[in-house]
Design a protein around this motif. Sequence first.
Motif, PDB file in Angstrom:
ATOM      1  N   GLN A 411       0.835  -1.201   0.000  1.00 41.48           N
ATOM      2  CA  GLN A 411       0.000   0.000   0.000  1.00 41.48           C
ATOM      3  C   GLN A 411       0.874   1.257   0.000  1.00 41.48           C
ATOM      4  OE1 GLN A 411      -1.959   1.036   3.699  1.00 41.48           O
ATOM      5  NE2 GLN A 411      -1.254  -0.861   4.597  1.00 41.48           N
ATOM      6  N   PHE A 412       0.209   2.382  -0.153  1.00 44.58           N
ATOM      7  CA  PHE A 412       0.913   3.663  -0.149  1.00 44.58           C
ATOM      8  C   PHE A 412       1.716   3.808   1.145  1.00 44.58           C
ATOM      9  CE2 PHE A 412      -2.980   4.787  -2.609  1.00 44.58           C
ATOM     10  CZ  PHE A 412      -2.364   5.138  -3.800  1.00 44.58           C
ATOM     11  N   CYS A 413       2.851   4.506   1.061  1.00 46.49           N
ATOM     12  CA  CYS A 413       3.618   4.826   2.265  1.00 46.49           C
ATOM     13  C   CYS A 413       2.784   5.723   3.173  1.00 46.49           C
ATOM     14  CB  CYS A 413       4.885   5.593   1.904  1.00 46.49           C
ATOM     15  SG  CYS A 413       6.023   4.708   0.850  1.00 46.49           S
ATOM     16  N   GLY A 442       2.741   2.218 -11.434  1.00 49.77           N
ATOM     17  CA  GLY A 442       3.318   3.200 -10.521  1.00 49.77           C
ATOM     18  C   GLY A 442       2.749   3.004  -9.137  1.00 49.77           C
ATOM     19  N   CYS A 443       3.226   3.804  -8.190  1.00 47.90           N
ATOM     20  CA  CYS A 443       2.749   3.672  -6.808  1.00 47.90           C
ATOM     21  C   CYS A 443       1.236   3.821  -6.742  1.00 47.90           C
ATOM     22  CB  CYS A 443       3.398   4.727  -5.921  1.00 47.90           C
ATOM     23  SG  CYS A 443       5.145   4.419  -5.613  1.00 47.90           S
ATOM     24  N   HIS A 444       0.673   4.673  -7.610  1.00 46.38           N
ATOM     25  CA  HIS A 444      -0.762   4.935  -7.538  1.00 46.38           C
ATOM     26  C   HIS A 444      -1.594   3.700  -7.827  1.00 46.38           C
ATOM     27  CE1 HIS A 444      -0.355   5.245 -11.900  1.00 46.38           C
ATOM     28  NE2 HIS A 444       0.749   5.902 -11.602  1.00 46.38           N
ATOM     29  N   SER A 445      -0.966   2.646  -8.368  1.00 45.46           N
ATOM     30  CA  SER A 445      -1.738   1.417  -8.580  1.00 45.46           C
ATOM     31  C   SER A 445      -2.086   0.755  -7.244  1.00 45.46           C
ATOM     32  CB  SER A 445      -0.993   0.442  -9.491  1.00 45.46           C
ATOM     33  OG  SER A 445       0.201   0.024  -8.894  1.00 45.46           O
ATOM     34  N   PHE A 446      -1.463   1.203  -6.146  1.00 46.00           N
ATOM     35  CA  PHE A 446      -1.870   0.708  -4.818  1.00 46.00           C
ATOM     36  C   PHE A 446      -3.319   1.095  -4.518  1.00 46.00           C
ATOM     37  CE2 PHE A 446       2.796   1.230  -3.450  1.00 46.00           C
ATOM     38  CZ  PHE A 446       3.111  -0.016  -3.964  1.00 46.00           C
ATOM     39  N   ALA A 447      -3.834   2.075  -5.240  1.00 46.11           N
ATOM     40  CA  ALA A 447      -5.233   2.466  -5.046  1.00 46.11           C
ATOM     41  C   ALA A 447      -6.189   1.379  -5.516  1.00 46.11           C
ATOM     42  CB  ALA A 447      -5.527   3.771  -5.782  1.00 46.11           C
ATOM     43  N   LYS A 513       1.979  14.154  -9.763  1.00 49.10           N
ATOM     44  CA  LYS A 513       3.330  14.705  -9.920  1.00 49.10           C
ATOM     45  C   LYS A 513       4.027  14.692  -8.561  1.00 49.10           C
ATOM     46  CE  LYS A 513       5.471  19.132 -11.128  1.00 49.10           C
ATOM     47  NZ  LYS A 513       5.125  20.561 -11.224  1.00 49.10           N
ATOM     48  N   ASN A 514       4.762  13.600  -8.322  1.00 50.48           N
ATOM     49  CA  ASN A 514       5.469  13.520  -7.033  1.00 50.48           C
ATOM     50  C   ASN A 514       6.953  13.777  -7.178  1.00 50.48           C
ATOM     51  OD1 ASN A 514       6.746  11.100  -7.794  1.00 50.48           O
ATOM     52  ND2 ASN A 514       5.057   9.869  -7.037  1.00 50.48           N
ATOM     53  N   GLY A 515       7.416  14.000  -8.391  1.00 52.80           N
ATOM     54  CA  GLY A 515       8.796  14.442  -8.593  1.00 52.80           C
ATOM     55  C   GLY A 515       9.794  13.357  -8.971  1.00 52.80           C
ATOM     56  N   THR A 517      10.379   8.828 -10.287  1.00 53.89           N
ATOM     57  CA  THR A 517       9.745   7.540 -10.602  1.00 53.89           C
ATOM     58  C   THR A 517       9.807   6.736  -9.308  1.00 53.89           C
ATOM     59  OG1 THR A 517      11.836   6.640 -11.379  1.00 53.89           O
ATOM     60  CG2 THR A 517      10.356   7.519 -13.045  1.00 53.89           C
ATOM     61  N   SER A 518       8.842   6.995  -8.439  1.00 58.39           N
ATOM     62  CA  SER A 518       8.932   6.497  -7.061  1.00 58.39           C
ATOM     63  C   SER A 518       8.890   4.985  -6.973  1.00 58.39           C
ATOM     64  CB  SER A 518       7.792   7.101  -6.246  1.00 58.39           C
ATOM     65  OG  SER A 518       7.912   8.498  -6.267  1.00 58.39           O
ATOM     66  N   ALA A 519       8.038   4.351  -7.772  1.00 57.48           N
ATOM     67  CA  ALA A 519       7.837   2.915  -7.621  1.00 57.48           C
ATOM     68  C   ALA A 519       9.091   2.121  -7.970  1.00 57.48           C
ATOM     69  CB  ALA A 519       6.674   2.460  -8.497  1.00 57.48           C
ATOM     70  N   CYS A 598       6.823  12.988  -3.362  1.00 57.16           N
ATOM     71  CA  CYS A 598       6.890  11.616  -2.823  1.00 57.16           C
ATOM     72  C   CYS A 598       7.345  11.689  -1.362  1.00 57.16           C
ATOM     73  CB  CYS A 598       7.878  10.806  -3.662  1.00 57.16           C
ATOM     74  SG  CYS A 598       8.363   9.254  -2.899  1.00 57.16           S
ATOM     75  N   GLN A 599       6.513  11.164  -0.466  1.00 55.15           N
ATOM     76  CA  GLN A 599       6.809  11.289   0.968  1.00 55.15           C
ATOM     77  C   GLN A 599       8.036  10.454   1.363  1.00 55.15           C
ATOM     78  OE1 GLN A 599       6.540  13.169   4.164  1.00 55.15           O
ATOM     79  NE2 GLN A 599       4.556  13.321   3.153  1.00 55.15           N
ATOM     80  N   LEU A 600       8.225   9.342   0.679  1.00 52.01           N
ATOM     81  CA  LEU A 600       9.392   8.506   0.976  1.00 52.01           C
ATOM     82  C   LEU A 600      10.671   9.307   0.732  1.00 52.01           C
ATOM     83  CD1 LEU A 600      10.485   5.627   1.625  1.00 52.01           C
ATOM     84  CD2 LEU A 600      10.471   5.205  -0.817  1.00 52.01           C
ATOM     85  N   GLU A 601      10.720   9.956  -0.403  1.00 50.68           N
ATOM     86  CA  GLU A 601      11.906  10.733  -0.753  1.00 50.68           C
ATOM     87  C   GLU A 601      12.029  11.958   0.172  1.00 50.68           C
ATOM     88  OE1 GLU A 601      15.114  11.096  -3.688  1.00 50.68           O
ATOM     89  OE2 GLU A 601      14.088   9.617  -2.493  1.00 50.68           O
TER      90      GLU A 601
END
Length: 717
Positions: A411-413, A442-447, A513-515, A517-519, A598-601
């Motif tokens: 799931q999302f961070c 991408g991360c948004h596929s966790f939705a 737009k999280n800045g 390629t987070s996934a 991206c909150q992780l970054e």
Amino acid sequence: MEVSFGREAQALRLGQGEVFRGEGILAITKALLQSGVAYVGGYQGAPVSHLMDVLVQSKDYLNELGVHVEACANEAAAAAMLGASIHYPLRGAVTWKSIVGTNVAADALSNLASPGVVGGTLIVIGEDYGEGASVIQERTTAFALKSSLILLDPRPELGHMVRMVEEAFALSEASNTPVMLQLRIRACHVRGSFVCKDNVAPAMSARHPTEVPAPFDYTRLSHPPSTYVHERRKSDERLPAARRYVVDHRLNETLAGTRDDLGLIVQGGLYNSLVRALQQLGLADAFGDGTLPMLVLNVTYPLAAAEIRDFCLGKRAVLVVEEGQPEFIEQEIMAVLRRQDVNTPIHGKDLLPMAGEYTVEVIARGLAAFVGRHAPGLSLAAGEAWLAANDARRAAVAARLAQPLPARPPQFCVGCPERPVFAALKLLQGDIGRVHVAADIGCHSFASFEPFSSGHTILGYGMSLASRAGVSPAMGRRTLAIMGDGGFWHNGLLSGVQSALFNGDDAVLVILKNGYTSATGTQEILSTPDAESKAHAQDKHESLVHTNVAIERTLAGIGVRWLRTVDSYGVDAMRRTLREAFTTDFAGLKVIVAEGECQLERQRRVKPWMARLARSGERTVRVKYGVDEDTCSGDHSCIRLSGCPTLSLKASPDRLRMDPVATVLEGCVGCGLCGENAHAATLCPSFYRGEVIRHPNWRDRLAARLRHSVIALFQPA
Ligand code: SF4
Ligand code: SF4
């Protein structure tokens, strides 16, 4: 990206006789430099991301060597980069995740394979197949077969993998054929050591450029009539040359056993699992020495007919251990033997599963069936007891459970900027009804998991907008496509936006737009904020994705007329903007850019900075949300709207209320979504925003005293 690969980059400098210790994928990276590679490119993706990550962070050293590194826009660009080796004696390597990356690269790969190469070319494939894989389950072998590319599948041992990289370049040059080297997840992460050689600076490179381009040569173009000649050369010259090299340099390994009437043929990448399975059955020791001889195919295409014949001749039966479907290798082995009139019975998919990962247990069951049929005298008692115990344990667990354990999807961070967008979408659909959602990679596929369950289809990276083109005309309500900024640059701009504009499509696109390629590991892209903006935003505690407007400018430049930019965390503003997009009279493409880093970054950058400040005694403020347990109504609508892992439950302090109340755990990063949701969805007023202040100043202490005094007036002890 905020992760540093300094230690790994240092390992790339090791020279002759020094010992490298680390993971398989880093050993491969070092092997490229030992092989005199002149250029490296690729597109990140598990399990091979580290190769590019480490090289991109080693650019200074690579410049010293004259090795060019290119972080390619997608896999097609990476494959096309290998075109440098069609005319020039340049060794080149690229990498990507397969099967998806190979699909994207397919056009350029075919056009590369047709004329062939003079400089050795190597494609390091992350074969993302089996348990833990994140993509469609298909095999890269099909591409090797159809395009006549050489496919290596090395035994996962670092020294051997390094040798196979070095041999791959020579093999490519000997056969004028590009080579693919596939690495499964376990091979990329297997740890070990090997003795290094010096890195080799390429003779022709950015440091030693040539003044004269290659002469015009039509035969090296993948154009008819040259392509007819290429096709013949593949079968008449190149593949035979590759087979000769494989045999002469003993790239495949024949390992003896104590009996020679039975045998095993195994893909090199499965060797470790096979040995462990043999060990469990009591047929080999931990090093693979044991009863059954083995042919380890470090090259799975092309096969050398004589090698297969020599191994199988005189045996009563041979088992082929080949993962995945269809059974390309098994079929070729049977055809090769039949053509040479060798009638050794071949087993494979009749005793092993057709699909899925070949774990140690899966292989052990196939081996037990093979040995039981052809050598019933061999004792497998220990192994059969182990397999039976596994079955019994599973049955016992199943019997104890009233129902199967719920799945625990990713799931999302905590604090992810994409979660609020889906909360807003959920609220919007409560207002206007359900909409068709074309999702993306991408991360948004966790939705697509609870609590959002959003997304009807995923057709590829950056393909969401294109994938709703056939749906839109058949829908009474507008359709929604969602893609990340990584997907936008990878393929979404051309395949989706351009096509929708050209056809005048009436659709809604949300770009997250999280800045980064987070996934794939938060690699940087064209719209990543620069270092100066990051430093500035950090000091001011500001969001920073708005500092790079490459996406907005691109969209405006190619003719998007309805374009809005909304803060990702502003749930109510996002809901209003979405409603406007779905109800406006404007009939063209409507794009909403949802901005939020991206909150992780962000946490990777902010946490060490805060820790440094705290260590030096400076004041720091950390925002954290909480739930007033006396006010919480216990309906848990906040959890259903958020899905944040730090939003949890605890027992109600009120004995008259049986339902557990919501609570915010320590991991909360204070993203603000809880407050936004409470406001946008008019939830109970139980959420509060707190500030954890370390090293408070006199103003903080004074304010705290005043607050306590006022509270004490209303709540006397
Ligand atoms: S990596 Fe970034 S974008 Fe992906 S889920 Fe985590 S916070 Fe969200
Ligand atoms: S504010 Fe809410 S959604 Fe954001 S991190 Fe904290 S608990 Fe999670």
